[in-house]
Design a protein around this motif. Structure first.
Motif, PDB file in Angstrom:
ATOM      1  N   SER A 113      13.451  49.898  43.927  1.00  0.00           N
ATOM      2  CA  SER A 113      11.999  49.746  43.901  1.00  0.00           C
ATOM      3  C   SER A 113      11.573  48.304  44.148  1.00  0.00           C
ATOM      4  O   SER A 113      10.424  48.048  44.477  1.00  0.00           O
ATOM      5  CB  SER A 113      11.440  50.235  42.566  1.00  0.00           C
ATOM      6  OG  SER A 113      11.926  49.437  41.511  1.00  0.00           O
ATOM      7  N   SER A 154       3.546  52.003  49.821  1.00  0.00           N
ATOM      8  CA  SER A 154       4.186  53.218  49.319  1.00  0.00           C
ATOM      9  C   SER A 154       5.671  53.202  49.643  1.00  0.00           C
ATOM     10  O   SER A 154       6.102  52.581  50.622  1.00  0.00           O
ATOM     11  CB  SER A 154       3.540  54.456  49.948  1.00  0.00           C
ATOM     12  OG  SER A 154       2.193  54.556  49.556  1.00  0.00           O
ATOM     13  N   TYR A 189       8.600  61.882  40.927  1.00  0.00           N
ATOM     14  CA  TYR A 189       9.569  61.538  41.974  1.00  0.00           C
ATOM     15  C   TYR A 189      10.668  62.583  42.067  1.00  0.00           C
ATOM     16  O   TYR A 189      11.125  62.920  43.142  1.00  0.00           O
ATOM     17  CB  TYR A 189      10.183  60.161  41.720  1.00  0.00           C
ATOM     18  CG  TYR A 189      11.114  59.711  42.820  1.00  0.00           C
ATOM     19  CD1 TYR A 189      10.631  59.426  44.089  1.00  0.00           C
ATOM     20  CD2 TYR A 189      12.474  59.583  42.593  1.00  0.00           C
ATOM     21  CE1 TYR A 189      11.476  59.028  45.109  1.00  0.00           C
ATOM     22  CE2 TYR A 189      13.326  59.169  43.607  1.00  0.00           C
ATOM     23  CZ  TYR A 189      12.825  58.895  44.860  1.00  0.00           C
ATOM     24  OH  TYR A 189      13.668  58.512  45.868  1.00  0.00           O
ATOM     25  N   HIS A 233      10.121  64.469  46.102  1.00  0.00           N
ATOM     26  CA  HIS A 233       8.870  63.906  46.608  1.00  0.00           C
ATOM     27  C   HIS A 233       9.205  62.910  47.717  1.00  0.00           C
ATOM     28  O   HIS A 233      10.015  62.000  47.506  1.00  0.00           O
ATOM     29  CB  HIS A 233       8.083  63.223  45.492  1.00  0.00           C
ATOM     30  CG  HIS A 233       7.457  64.203  44.551  1.00  0.00           C
ATOM     31  ND1 HIS A 233       8.166  64.860  43.584  1.00  0.00           N
ATOM     32  CD2 HIS A 233       6.189  64.650  44.460  1.00  0.00           C
ATOM     33  CE1 HIS A 233       7.361  65.678  42.924  1.00  0.00           C
ATOM     34  NE2 HIS A 233       6.151  65.569  43.438  1.00  0.00           N
ATOM     35  N   LEU A 251       6.161  57.870  47.332  1.00  0.00           N
ATOM     36  CA  LEU A 251       5.607  57.395  46.057  1.00  0.00           C
ATOM     37  C   LEU A 251       4.593  56.299  46.353  1.00  0.00           C
ATOM     38  O   LEU A 251       4.920  55.310  47.014  1.00  0.00           O
ATOM     39  CB  LEU A 251       6.709  56.804  45.180  1.00  0.00           C
ATOM     40  CG  LEU A 251       7.467  57.708  44.250  1.00  0.00           C
ATOM     41  CD1 LEU A 251       8.518  56.918  43.490  1.00  0.00           C
ATOM     42  CD2 LEU A 251       6.559  58.429  43.289  1.00  0.00           C
ATOM     43  N   ARG A 252       3.399  56.477  45.837  1.00  0.00           N
ATOM     44  CA  ARG A 252       2.385  55.440  45.973  1.00  0.00           C
ATOM     45  C   ARG A 252       2.772  54.265  45.064  1.00  0.00           C
ATOM     46  O   ARG A 252       3.489  54.450  44.089  1.00  0.00           O
ATOM     47  CB  ARG A 252       1.018  56.002  45.625  1.00  0.00           C
ATOM     48  CG  ARG A 252       0.615  57.138  46.585  1.00  0.00           C
ATOM     49  CD  ARG A 252      -0.711  57.753  46.246  1.00  0.00           C
ATOM     50  NE  ARG A 252      -1.811  56.805  46.047  1.00  0.00           N
ATOM     51  CZ  ARG A 252      -2.526  56.222  47.016  1.00  0.00           C
ATOM     52  NH1 ARG A 252      -2.229  56.489  48.271  1.00  0.00           N
ATOM     53  NH2 ARG A 252      -3.500  55.380  46.727  1.00  0.00           N
ATOM     54  N   LYS A 262       2.758  54.557  41.335  1.00  0.00           N
ATOM     55  CA  LYS A 262       3.622  55.599  40.755  1.00  0.00           C
ATOM     56  C   LYS A 262       5.099  55.199  40.778  1.00  0.00           C
ATOM     57  O   LYS A 262       5.971  55.998  40.479  1.00  0.00           O
ATOM     58  CB  LYS A 262       3.464  56.915  41.529  1.00  0.00           C
ATOM     59  CG  LYS A 262       2.054  57.427  41.628  1.00  0.00           C
ATOM     60  CD  LYS A 262       1.625  58.057  40.354  1.00  0.00           C
ATOM     61  CE  LYS A 262       0.236  58.672  40.552  1.00  0.00           C
ATOM     62  NZ  LYS A 262      -0.293  59.263  39.384  1.00  0.00           N
ATOM     63  N   ILE A 263       5.397  53.940  41.120  1.00  0.00           N
ATOM     64  CA  ILE A 263       6.788  53.501  41.251  1.00  0.00           C
ATOM     65  C   ILE A 263       7.536  53.611  39.927  1.00  0.00           C
ATOM     66  O   ILE A 263       8.767  53.704  39.902  1.00  0.00           O
ATOM     67  CB  ILE A 263       6.862  52.069  41.827  1.00  0.00           C
ATOM     68  CG1 ILE A 263       8.230  51.816  42.445  1.00  0.00           C
ATOM     69  CG2 ILE A 263       6.511  51.031  40.791  1.00  0.00           C
ATOM     70  CD1 ILE A 263       8.512  52.643  43.668  1.00  0.00           C
ATOM     71  N   LEU A 292      10.221  56.368  39.837  1.00  0.00           N
ATOM     72  CA  LEU A 292      11.535  56.001  40.368  1.00  0.00           C
ATOM     73  C   LEU A 292      12.280  55.129  39.364  1.00  0.00           C
ATOM     74  O   LEU A 292      13.468  55.333  39.116  1.00  0.00           O
ATOM     75  CB  LEU A 292      11.405  55.270  41.702  1.00  0.00           C
ATOM     76  CG  LEU A 292      12.677  54.621  42.255  1.00  0.00           C
ATOM     77  CD1 LEU A 292      13.783  55.648  42.476  1.00  0.00           C
ATOM     78  CD2 LEU A 292      12.376  53.861  43.538  1.00  0.00           C
TER      79      LEU A 292
END
Length: 118
Positions: free
Chosen positions: A18, A26, A62, A87, A90-91, A94-95, A98
Motif C-alpha cells: 500500500s 486508487s 478488499y 475487489h 481500492l479507493r 479504503k486502503i 488492504l
C-alpha cells in the motif's frame, strides 16, 4: 521433547504494497484470486500445542483472510489459511482494508508453533 515449527513461507500469499505515504490514487489489483493452503501435521507420539495461535477471520472491502489451526486428535493437527482478493480497485480512503489483510498475513507468517510431548 519440544518441537518448534515456524510457519514463515508456508502460506506464500501475494499482496500489493500500500505504500508508506498517504495514498492519493486508487489501488488496482492485478487479478482477483483465491489462495487456499491446508497442511496436516501428523506426529508419531502424542503432543500438546503449547501456544495455539489465534484464529483469523477478516472479511472487508478488499477481500477475505481466514486462518485456523484444528486439533484432530493428540497426534494430528490441521492448519489452514485462505486469502481471497475479490475487489479489483481500492479507493485511497479504503486502503486500510488492504493494510488489515496484510497485517494478518504477516502475523500468520511470523507464527511459530511449539509442541511438547504429552
Amino acid at each position: 521433547y519440544t518441537l518448534r515449527i515456524g510457519l514463515r513461507d508456508w502460506f506464500p500469499h501475494i499482496l500489493p504494497k500500500s505504500g508508506t505515504n498517504q495514498r492519493t490514487a486508487s489501488l488496482y489489483t492485478d487479478f482477483l484470486f483465491t489462495d487456499t493452503f491446508v497442511y496436516q501435521l501428523s506426529f508419531d507420539i502424542d503432543v500438546v500445542l503449547t501456544n495455539a495461535p489465534r484464529s483469523i477471520n477478516i472479511d472487508n472491502g478488499y477481500g477475505k483472510c481466514i486462518f485456523s489451526l484444528t486439533e484432530i486428535d493428540s497426534k494430528t493437527y490441521t492448519i489452514s489459511a485462505q486469502l481471497i482478493v475479490n475487489h479489483e480497485m481500492l479507493r485511497p480512503e479504503k486502503i486500510h482494508f488492504l493494510n488489515e489483510i496484510s497485517a494478518a498475513v504477516n502475523e500468520i507468517n511470523n507464527t511459530a508453533l511449539v509442541f511438547t510431548k504429552k
